[in-house]
Motif scaffolding. Structure first.
Motif, short mmCIF file in Angstrom:
data_model
loop_
_atom_site.label_atom_id
_atom_site.label_comp_id
_atom_site.label_asym_id
_atom_site.label_seq_id
_atom_site.Cartn_x
_atom_site.Cartn_y
_atom_site.Cartn_z
N LEU A 1 1.02 -1.02 -0.16
CA LEU A 1 0.15 -0.18 -0.01
C LEU A 1 0.75 1.21 -0.08
O LEU A 1 0.70 2.31 -0.61
N TYR A 2 2.03 0.95 0.83
CA TYR A 2 2.62 2.74 1.21
C TYR A 2 3.46 2.58 -0.67
O TYR A 2 3.55 3.61 -0.72
N ALA A 3 3.94 1.66 -0.99
CA ALA A 3 4.39 1.59 -2.55
C ALA A 3 3.94 2.13 -3.27
O ALA A 3 3.68 3.16 -3.88
N GLY A 4 2.07 2.09 -3.30
CA GLY A 4 0.91 2.30 -4.63
C GLY A 4 1.25 3.78 -4.40
O GLY A 4 0.91 4.62 -5.74
N TYR A 5 1.04 4.03 -2.77
CA TYR A 5 0.74 5.73 -2.83
C TYR A 5 1.43 6.32 -3.20
O TYR A 5 1.69 7.20 -3.88
N TYR A 6 2.95 5.82 -3.15
CA TYR A 6 3.96 7.03 -3.35
C TYR A 6 4.11 7.05 -5.26
O TYR A 6 4.71 7.80 -6.07
N LYS A 7 3.99 5.71 -5.64
CA LYS A 7 3.49 5.65 -6.64
C LYS A 7 2.99 6.78 -7.37
O LYS A 7 2.96 7.34 -8.87
N GLU A 8 1.87 6.50 -7.21
CA GLU A 8 0.56 7.60 -7.41
C GLU A 8 1.14 8.58 -7.67
O GLU A 8 0.59 9.72 -8.42
N ILE A 9 1.55 9.46 -5.92
CA ILE A 9 2.00 11.10 -5.17
C ILE A 9 2.72 11.63 -6.69
O ILE A 9 3.33 12.60 -7.60
N THR A 10 4.24 10.32 -6.91
CA THR A 10 5.20 10.80 -7.23
C THR A 10 5.32 11.28 -9.10
O THR A 10 5.97 11.54 -9.59
N ALA A 11 3.93 10.48 -9.64
CA ALA A 11 3.58 10.67 -11.20
C ALA A 11 3.50 12.25 -11.76
O ALA A 11 3.43 12.98 -12.12
N HIS A 12 2.66 12.86 -10.44
CA HIS A 12 2.76 14.52 -10.81
C HIS A 12 3.59 14.94 -10.72
O HIS A 12 3.95 16.19 -11.27
N ASN A 13 5.01 14.72 -10.35
CA ASN A 13 6.62 15.19 -10.91
C ASN A 13 6.94 15.04 -12.33
O ASN A 13 8.19 15.32 -12.09
N ALA A 14 6.79 14.29 -12.87
CA ALA A 14 7.38 13.98 -13.56
C ALA A 14 7.53 15.43 -14.57
O ALA A 14 6.61 16.07 -14.97
N PRO A 15 8.72 15.16 -15.23
CA PRO A 15 9.33 13.98 -15.66
C PRO A 15 10.77 13.76 -14.58
O PRO A 15 11.98 13.08 -14.92
N TYR A 16 10.80 15.24 -13.63
CA TYR A 16 12.25 14.60 -12.57
C TYR A 16 11.86 13.14 -12.09
O TYR A 16 12.62 12.71 -11.21
N TYR A 17 10.09 13.51 -11.78
CA TYR A 17 9.68 12.29 -10.32
C TYR A 17 10.88 12.21 -8.96
O TYR A 17 10.94 11.41 -8.59
N MET A 18 10.83 13.70 -8.88
CA MET A 18 10.98 13.78 -7.61
C MET A 18 9.85 13.55 -6.67
O MET A 18 9.12 13.94 -7.24
N ILE A 19 10.10 13.15 -5.93
CA ILE A 19 9.53 12.31 -4.41
C ILE A 19 8.17 13.46 -3.75
O ILE A 19 9.55 14.50 -2.96
#
Length: 772
Positions: A602-620
């Motif tokens: 669940l934790y991994a899925g959360y960060y996958k979803e919100i990190t996509a908002h910072n493409a293309p750098y993908y800064m967490i």
């Protein structure tokens, strides 16, 4: 006051440790460079500034008269001097003592002495750089610096929160040219600027009265560096300066939308090794032009060329080869931060008069590493650093024995400090501010002592480090190993006794990690029992259902099991301890791991979803924030600058913060937890997110700068004014301006966001373990 006496056993251990460490460079024949490592000046941002074309210039002061200058500060004076001058007949001389008559306030400098250049509310918006020549005359000082502060009385008041201060490391007893780009500052109603020295003491043998000479002060107009926003620095390709690891993403960004193709050039013969299309696309943070050569994995040294822009050389190879230099330079950073140890060209065996008190007892607390640019000392980051070194040493024992030995030597230095500064009853030195050099004499005016504390978090963290040392040094040094294990067992018990029913989740994370490594060291079932308790409590702190009816986010943690406050950190993150502990226990006890593994997914899925908002750098991102928990108008405004999910919840790219700003201490700690999950679940997508955090720090960021001093290119000076710019150092990190949620990295140098800090360096070493 009675002096705390260590047992003969522990004292002998520590003496043996110190002797071994001090001889380590002579005894170990390695391929490592001699430390301290000197960074190439031509790769610094400062050098690039010196080469910029000046489009227009205006003389502010030729220092032939002092009429526009006045003294600033409670110490020293200014005068017109003919002793030193860069041009003409005179310069403005600043004089000052190095310390005040009484103990320093809070361990910080006594005060300042400076020269203030007066301006009558002038409009400087057409100008964007100040330059001047300065000659520091500080006999006996190994490192010197100066601070310039800008003043504007217009709508954008300067100085502000971490804005309008610029610290510059200088070469002693020679003329230095200082450049300060001020494009980021309000300057429509300028009242002046001050060039000042801070009274930060002196080492034995160094002068107690100092001088600076200032000459030829100019206003200039240049093409200023990019300082805010997600768009890429003009005339630069944003790429990973160290290079790219095989079978991991390989992308770069060009600021030029007209370029349609790019080439990968082999530097050995200038041949084109790969060609590709520049892919333009829009994300939530802007429109970007992406150079993607992920399919190319042939080892070699290359440059990227896109239109008229071309990078400097970088390598493509396996991860260990590409990143080995960053490990070596990070070790150099720690070596040069050693306290109480002679570091050539940086400082003597320093702070020998530094004590920590516990009732009538005292311990001397020099040793370990200076925590940051202010040469303070803290347990948390010392523990984290030594643990990371031992973690990486385990990974490299068979494949890189040279680095294995060097990492263990440095880890021993930090672990010895942890054991030396404990009182044996739960109390120990946990933090000591020391923003100055001292004369090593106990009892005079440059002393500022600290008091011990009994902190469960600190004792758990110390136990993790001590237990790891017990394991790793068992064969190499049984004496040291046995004492480390004794300390670990005691410190765990001190912390565990302080348990609370509603403990903070990060305290449970520290306890879980301590229990797991002690279980490994002792096989005692009581540590398994404790670990299971802490792991189950951590799971009870997680959001495991959709956050709201219209917000399908879950997987993040709350501060405790009441689930009233979402777990966030504005500065120094501990979130990784929560996650890495769950990974360890899930690996060790797979038959009991269903709930723990589900929490990690669940934790991994959360960060996958919100990190996509910072493409293309993908800064967490910093994560989801609850607007109803804002404590003031400033926090409310910062939250509302994030990505709106509904009236209550927002995703923040950067933390909600106050005076302490900079996100390396949050995104790298988040990345460490995600990296451990990725290894456990064999999740390549998640590991790629982690990899992007390394790239962010090595040049693939909007400013096209390497944030690691001495690695790659275009690295800026860091706030390390006591020890100078240290190769391998990482700063506190990229900040935001005012309450905005945009990356902000102006061409000025100030604590704490550009301050060198051992925490990101520690996590850097730990992250290497996940790829090697």
């Amino acid at each position: 006051m009675k002096t705390h006496l260590l047992s003969i056993f522990s004292l002998a251990v520590l003496l043996a440790v110190t002797s071994c460490v001090q001889k380590q460079q002579k005894e170990i024949k390695t391929d490592l460079p001699v430390m301290p490592i000197v960074a190439p000046y031509e790769n610094t941002l400062e050098y690039e500034w010196s080469q910029k074309k000046v489009l227009d210039t205006k003389l502010l002061s030729d220092a032939e008269a002092i009429t526009s200058w006045e003294h600033s500060g409670a110490y020293g004076a200014i005068s017109l001097s003919t002793e030193k001058r860069h041009k003409g007949n005179a310069s403005v001389m600043i004089t000052s003592p190095t310390k005040g008559p009484s103990n320093p306030p809070g361990g910080r400098p006594w005060g300042v002495s400076g020269a203030f250049f007066k301006v009558n509310n002038e409009d400087w918006t057409d100008w964007n750089r100040i330059s001047f020549w300065i000659y520091p005359d500080l006999p006996g000082f190994k490192v010197v610096s100066i601070n310039t502060i800008f003043f504007n009385d217009g709508e954008d008041k300067v100085p502000g929160v971490k804005n309008g201060h610029n610290f510059q490391v200088l070469e002693n007893q020679k003329w230095n040219k200082v450049y300060w780009e001020i494009a980021h500052l309000g300057r429509e109603k300028v009242t002046g600027f001050v060039i000042q020295y801070r009274l930060q003491g002196n080492e034995p043998g160094a002068a107690e009265e100092i001088k600076y000479y200032v000459d030829e002060v100019y206003l200039e107009k240049v093409d200023a560096d990019h300082f805010e926003g997600w768009d890429v620095q003009p005339n630069q390709i944003a790429y990973n300066h160290s290079g790219y690891a095989a079978n991991l993403p390989k992308t770069a960004l060009t600021p030029d939308p007209s370029v349609k193709t790019f080439s990968l050039i082999n530097t050995s013969d200038n041949s084109v090794a790969f060609e590709g299309e520049v892919k333009a696309g829009s994300t939530g943070i802007g429109t970007f032009n992406v150079l993607d050569f992920s399919a190319f994995n042939t080892p070699g040294t290359y440059t990227l060329k896109a239109g008229n822009l071309q990078t400097k050389p970088f390598v493509i190879n396996n991860f260990s080869t590409v990143y080995r230099n960053t490990i070596i330079k990070t070790i150099n950073h720690f070596y040069t931060q050693r306290c109480g140890y002679l570091i050539e060209g940086i400082h003597d065996a320093c702070h020998l008069d530094w004590l920590c008190h516990h009732g009538d007892l005292s311990v001397n607390i020099h040793g370990g590493w200076h925590d940051a640019g202010d040469v303070s000392q803290g347990l948390g980051n010392t523990s984290e650093s030594a643990t990371a070194m031992m973690e990486l040493a385990r990974k490299l024992e068979k494949t890189d024995p040279v680095l294995y030995e060097r990492l263990l030597d440095e880890a021993r230095w930090g672990t010895a400090w942890l054991m030396k500064t404990r009182f044996g009853d739960g109390y120990r030195a946990t933090w000591s501010t020391k923003d100055m050099w001292t004369d090593d004499i106990i009892g005079n005016s440059d002393d500022y002592q600290s008091n011990a504390s009994n902190s469960p978090q600190s004792n758990f963290m110390a136990a993790v480090t001590e237990a790891n040392a017990a394991i790793l040094f068992k064969a190499k040094d049984p004496f040291f190993s046995d004492y480390a294990l004794k300390c670990a067992i005691e410190d765990f018990d001190f912390a565990a006794k302080a348990d609370q029913p509603k403990m903070l989740v990060d305290l449970a994370g520290a306890g879980l990690n301590a229990a797991m490594v002690l279980y490994e060291a002792t096989a005692d079932e009581k540590y398994k029992t404790a670990a299971v308790k802490y792991a189950d409590y951590i799971v009870s702190c997680q959001q495991q259902n959709d956050l709201d009816t219209d917000v399908a986010l879950k997987g993040f943690f709350y501060r405790n099991s009441d689930k009233e406050a979402i777990l966030h950190y504005p500065h120094r993150g501990f979130e990784h301890n929560v996650v890495t502990g769950l990974v360890k226990i899930a690996r060790q006890f797979p038959d009991q791991a269903n709930a723990w593994r589900e929490a990690l997914k669940l934790y991994a899925g959360y960060y996958k979803e919100i990190t996509a908002h910072n493409a293309p750098y993908y800064m967490i991102p910093a994560g989801v924030y609850d607007l109803t928990k804002a404590r003031n108008e400033e926090e409310t405004e910062q939250i509302r600058e994030g990505i709106r999910l509904n009236d209550r919840y927002y995703i923040k790219r950067f933390p909600v913060w106050g005076e302490f700003r900079g996100n390396s201490g949050t995104i790298l700690t988040q990345a460490k937890g995600l990296a451990d999950i990725a290894n456990l679940l064999q999740d390549k997508e998640l590991l790629n997110i982690v990899y992007h955090q390394l790239e962010w720090h090595l040049g693939k960021n909007p400013f096209a700068q390497s944030l690691m001093y001495g690695e790659g290119y275009r690295y800026a000076g860091q706030y390390s004014v006591m020890s100078g710019n240290l190769t391998g150092g990482l700063p506190v990190g990229v900040q935001t301006h005012f309450n905005r949620d945009l990356p902000y990295w102006p061409a000025e140098n100030c604590h704490n966001w550009k301050e060198i800090w051992v925490l990101p360096s520690a996590i850097w070493l730990s992250l290497m373990c996940n790829f090697i």
